[in-house]
Design a protein around this motif. Structure first.
Motif, mmCIF file in Angstrom:
data_model
loop_
_atom_site.group_PDB
_atom_site.id
_atom_site.type_symbol
_atom_site.label_atom_id
_atom_site.label_comp_id
_atom_site.label_asym_id
_atom_site.label_seq_id
_atom_site.Cartn_x
_atom_site.Cartn_y
_atom_site.Cartn_z
ATOM 1 N N SER A 11 0.902 -1.156 -0.047
ATOM 2 C CA SER A 11 0.059 -0.011 -0.093
ATOM 3 C C SER A 11 0.929 1.148 -0.007
ATOM 4 O O SER A 11 1.873 1.417 0.684
ATOM 5 C CB SER A 11 -1.012 0.072 1.093
ATOM 6 N N PRO B 177 -3.416 -12.817 -10.317
ATOM 7 C CA PRO B 177 -3.699 -12.861 -8.796
ATOM 8 C C PRO B 177 -2.470 -12.767 -8.072
ATOM 9 O O PRO B 177 -2.728 -11.796 -7.205
ATOM 10 C CB PRO B 177 -4.352 -14.435 -8.723
ATOM 11 N N ALA B 178 -1.367 -13.063 -8.527
ATOM 12 C CA ALA B 178 0.083 -12.584 -7.696
ATOM 13 C C ALA B 178 0.004 -11.148 -7.778
ATOM 14 O O ALA B 178 0.346 -10.483 -6.797
ATOM 15 C CB ALA B 178 0.942 -13.364 -8.145
ATOM 16 N N LEU C 234 -2.387 -8.848 -8.173
ATOM 17 C CA LEU C 234 -3.335 -8.319 -7.249
ATOM 18 C C LEU C 234 -2.962 -8.403 -5.604
ATOM 19 O O LEU C 234 -3.174 -7.552 -4.979
ATOM 20 C CB LEU C 234 -4.755 -8.885 -7.347
ATOM 21 N N TRP C 235 -2.273 -9.358 -5.231
ATOM 22 C CA TRP C 235 -1.870 -9.797 -3.931
ATOM 23 C C TRP C 235 -0.998 -8.648 -3.749
ATOM 24 O O TRP C 235 -0.730 -8.236 -2.707
ATOM 25 C CB TRP C 235 -1.298 -10.998 -3.856
ATOM 26 N N ALA C 236 0.155 -8.565 -4.727
ATOM 27 C CA ALA C 236 1.368 -7.406 -4.614
ATOM 28 C C ALA C 236 0.780 -6.026 -4.263
ATOM 29 O O ALA C 236 1.324 -5.122 -3.392
ATOM 30 C CB ALA C 236 2.236 -7.564 -5.553
ATOM 31 N N ARG D 49 -2.260 -5.133 -2.950
ATOM 32 C CA ARG D 49 -3.321 -4.984 -2.060
ATOM 33 C C ARG D 49 -3.457 -3.691 -1.333
ATOM 34 O O ARG D 49 -2.040 -3.254 -0.879
ATOM 35 C CB ARG D 49 -3.614 -6.342 -1.092
ATOM 36 N N ALA E 238 -5.531 -1.482 -7.385
ATOM 37 C CA ALA E 238 -5.828 -2.810 -7.456
ATOM 38 C C ALA E 238 -7.228 -3.020 -7.701
ATOM 39 O O ALA E 238 -7.348 -3.977 -8.604
ATOM 40 C CB ALA E 238 -5.445 -3.495 -6.044
ATOM 41 N N ALA F 16 3.411 -8.872 -10.333
ATOM 42 C CA ALA F 16 3.376 -10.085 -9.848
ATOM 43 C C ALA F 16 4.705 -10.151 -8.807
ATOM 44 O O ALA F 16 4.769 -10.343 -7.695
ATOM 45 C CB ALA F 16 3.195 -11.312 -10.521
ATOM 46 N N ALA G 156 5.490 -8.947 -5.152
ATOM 47 C CA ALA G 156 5.023 -9.752 -3.996
ATOM 48 C C ALA G 156 6.362 -10.333 -3.437
ATOM 49 O O ALA G 156 6.192 -10.997 -2.260
ATOM 50 C CB ALA G 156 4.252 -10.860 -4.505
#
Length: 782
Positions: free
Chosen positions: A2, A305-306, A308-310, A312, A317, A359, A362
């Motif tokens: 963030s 998805p990786a 998006l996780w990174a 978050r 996002a 990605a 992450a």
């Protein structure tokens, strides 16, 4: 990760790497140069296809006429208007029309880079994520394919990327308390432009609106002032109203067309829909691309998805996730999983690149992150190197109207032949390449009127020699096969080939045939006899590229017990099959298990003589066989009947090599001759060339030689080659001895057939002429 999570620090730390702005600019420039080369390279190598023919026809009309014609079509006129402006300085050639999409493809790479700069990175560090996202866009086969097509889909992707670029700029400015008039205006204008480009674009403002609301709700949860957030929401809603108002003049037409949207693909399982989606993002619609296995597709599925996780907690996002998922949801929701609609996923391609590039964020520490990014770039470059060369060299990358037109221009006769087009839109693309033969558009309505269609066919072909049929989407245009059934019964079906999704069939119409009654009539098994055979002359003379015609009159003695196939073959002096035509009787309209005793069944066969077939006398034979077992019916002491001799004569006009269908085009000089191309497969498996060979099998080679032009002074009276396959080798004259090189003409194409035992010691054949040699592609083996 963030933006808010990065704590403020009063300690100055030297960044890992702080390149000068010029260095960063040079890296971006290099990426854009690569993107431009990949998009402009071989830009007009593949043919225009149906929809591009429509584009070519439309931009030749006035702006008002374009709008009227687009209103009757399934697209708004925006793209056609812009391309008409582009064509003013550049023209309406295939290269000129596609160059607009190619330039947009380069622009999309740049916009993807600019969008990636909104993703989080350490202050002062190089924009690695943005570089990676730009590389992903530059090398993506999906984007390259549509950047080389004169259709609106690359413009649609650029407008979608521009919409989210404006959204990100708007959110950043509002969060910082700055004026956002510029991003707001751009959001309205680019969104309206997208709506004027394609009706499916509406899903992207919807996704952008949901992402904006998500951001406001997150801000409120963090303690944001409710009244200010409400004002922001109302302003954003007003922007969307303005966007809709700019599209309002076309809105009634849009509603009517969307309600009558063409039928999508067949119902599809979720797993198959997911596979098609992933394959499009990784390899695009490139037909020559290898079929990707699930492990590779699974890796491709895990990267966004990786990302998006990174990301978050970062404001980008939700927008990127909704941007990626909304076109996919549209596809699943409307069941649009067919080749005609998979291109709608291109609108999500920039989001795919951005999330995949995110990605590696992450991974911690930065060394792992850089390693992951490097591995991703290497994997991407390897995939592009595997997929793209075949695409650039594939004449069937799109429906090959250009190749068909070149073939017809060489062999067709405007006074004696006819071109048949069976689907709407074909007349436009054929008009671009038209070699000057008369055209018959049939069926002329949907659903076709059988009686009217047959009458038009009979009238149009009454005084013609050949019909060149270009058949496309026959399930829609002629689901009952009215046209093909009539031609199968009243003409001789010759060469048939798939040119992309276009089926090209040559029919020879019956000239005066002389029928010979066979006495005694040969019996094929206990049930069928051949009563007569008819040919236009004795012996029949045919040039390569044309078709021999044979009419067979079958008589059932007793009801046949099975549906047999008829095989008409042309054999050389070594009993090798030079040409063959297999079909059920009368093109499938008169299966033998439905024959009645005493009934005469007329069965027409057109036997296409392959281009390059050496002049000379050949044997013509016919056999009947069971298609399930492949076993021929016995005829006295053999399994076939001799139909006489056929003479192949040299063509009056040389056939260009580039229109000859051959699995491997080579165009390489070996000694004094040119190897134009070849085919290699297990003997008797030309219909299934990937059938593995096992030790003890026979490998069959078809070699296409071309004489140099002009012939050199020391051109040999006969020339030999050596073919090696492991421990096996063959030395023979180029054309097998029946047509010595001393008889060849300058530039002549000569085709020859050879067999070589396969002992399993090697799978790579080596062909040598004089001191020059070339390795052929490996033969399929277990």
């Amino acid at each position: 990760m963030s933006e808010q999570a990065a704590p403020a620090s009063t300690t100055k730390r030297r960044p890992d790497f702080a390149p000068h702005r010029a260095v960063a600019g040079l890296v971006l420039l290099a990426i854009l140069v690569v993107a431009a080369w990949l998009r402009f390279h071989a830009l007009d190598a593949s043919s225009l296809w149906n929809d591009e023919g429509t584009t070519w026809a439309l931009i030749g009309r006035s702006f008002s006429q374009i709008a009227q014609d687009a209103a009757a079509d399934i697209h708004p006129p925006g793209y056609y208007w812009l391309l008409k402006l582009w064509s003013a300085p550049f023209g309406r050639s295939a290269w000129a029309m596609r160059s607009f999409s190619a330039a947009l493809g380069v622009l999309l790479t740049l916009v993807t880079y600019r969008l990636a700069l909104y993703l989080p990175r350490r202050h002062g560090s190089p924009p690695l994520t943005a570089w990676l996202a730009a590389w992903l866009a530059a090398l993506a086969p999906f984007q390259i394919y549509y950047a080389q097509e004169a259709r609106m889909y690359m413009l649609l992707a650029v407008e979608g990327a521009g919409l989210f670029w404006a959204l990100f700029a708007l959110i950043k400015a509002e969060d910082a308390g700055r004026r956002a008039a510029g991003p707001a205006l751009f959001f309205v204008l680019i969104g309206a432009a997208g709506l004027w480009t394609h009706y499916s674009f509406a899903i992207l403002p919807t996704a952008a609106g949901l992402a904006y609301v998500w951001h406001l709700l997150a801000a409120r949860a963090r303690g944001g002032e409710g009244r200010a957030l409400s004002r922001r929401f109302l302003r954003f809603a007003g922007l969307n109203v303005l966007m809709a108002l700019l599209f309002a003049p076309w809105l009634p037409t849009a509603v009517e067309r969307v309600l009558h949207w063409p039928q999508g693909g067949d119902p599809i399982a979720t797993a198959e829909g997911l596979r098609l989606t992933l394959h499009m993002f990784v390899a695009g619609p490139i037909r020559s691309a290898p079929e990707l296995a699930w492990p590779w597709l699974a890796l491709a599925a895990l990267l966004p998805p990786a990302g998006l996780w990174a990301l978050r907690g970062h404001f980008t996002a939700p927008a990127l996730g909704l941007w990626l998922l909304s076109p996919i949801a549209l596809m699943f929701g409307l069941g649009l999983f067919s080749e005609a609609f998979l291109k709608f996923l291109l609108a999500a391609a920039p989001a795919w690149c951005l999330l995949t590039a995110a990605a590696p964020l992450a991974w911690e520490p930065s060394a792992r992150r850089h390693g992951a990014a490097t591995a991703l770039i290497a994997l991407l470059a390897a995939a592009a190197a595997l997929i793209l060369p075949g695409y650039y060299a594939d004449p069937n990358a799109r429906d090959n109207y250009a190749g068909v037109a070149r073939y017809v221009s060489v062999l067709g006769d405007a006074q004696a032949d006819l071109v048949l087009l069976n689907a709407p839109g074909q007349q436009d693309v054929w008009g671009y390449y038209n070699p000057g033969l008369p055209i018959l558009r049939i069926p002329q309505q949907r659903p076709p009127d059988a009686e009217q269609t047959v009458a038009q066919l009979a009238a149009a072909t009454a005084d013609r020699r050949q019909v060149y049929a270009l058949l496309w989407a026959t399930d829609e245009s002629d689901p009952d096969g009215i046209v093909e059934q009539w031609l199968d019964r009243h003409a001789f079906k010759g060469a048939e080939s798939w040119q992309g999704n276009l089926r090209f069939v040559i029919y020879t119409l019956p000239a005066h045939l002389t029928c010979t009654t066979l006495d005694p009539a040969p019996a094929f098994g206990p049930a069928i006899v051949l009563a007569q055979q008819c040919q236009p002359e004795t012996p029949q003379q045919v040039s390569p590229g044309e078709a021999a015609t044979v009419a067979l009159h079958w008589l059932a003695v007793i009801p046949p017990s099975a549906s047999y196939k008829v095989s008409v073959q042309l054999l050389n002096t070594r009993n090798q099959v030079i040409a063959q035509h297999d079909s059920l009787p009368a093109g499938g309209s008169r299966p033998s298990d439905a024959w009645q005793p005493g009934e005469i069944v007329v069965d027409n066969h057109g036997l296409p003589i392959p281009p390059g077939t050496p002049p000379g006398a050949y044997r013509l034979i016919v056999a009947l066989y069971d298609p399930d077992s492949g076993v021929r019916l016995p005829v006295a002491q053999t399994d076939h009947v001799e139909l006489g001799t056929l003479e192949v004569i040299r063509p009056q006009r040389p056939i260009p090599v580039d229109v000859v269908s051959m699995p491997h085009h080579v165009n390489r000089t070996l000694g004094p001759v040119i190897l134009a191309g070849y085919a290699a497969h297990a003997k008797d498996f030309s219909h299934a060339p990937q059938t593995p060979l096992r030790p003890g099998d026979t490998a069959h080679f078809t070699l296409y030689w071309q004489a140099p032009e002009p012939l050199p002074a020391d051109w040999p009276p006969d020339l030999t080659f050596t073919l090696r396959l492991g421990d096996q080798s063959l030395e023979a004259p180029l054309a097998g001895g029946g047509y010595p090189t001393g008889q060849w003409q300058a530039g002549e194409l000569v085709r020859a057939e050879f067999d070589l035992p396969f002992d399993g010691s090697a799978t790579v054949p080596v062909l040598q002429v004089a001191t020059d040699s070339v390795k052929l592609s490996p033969l399929p083996a277990p």
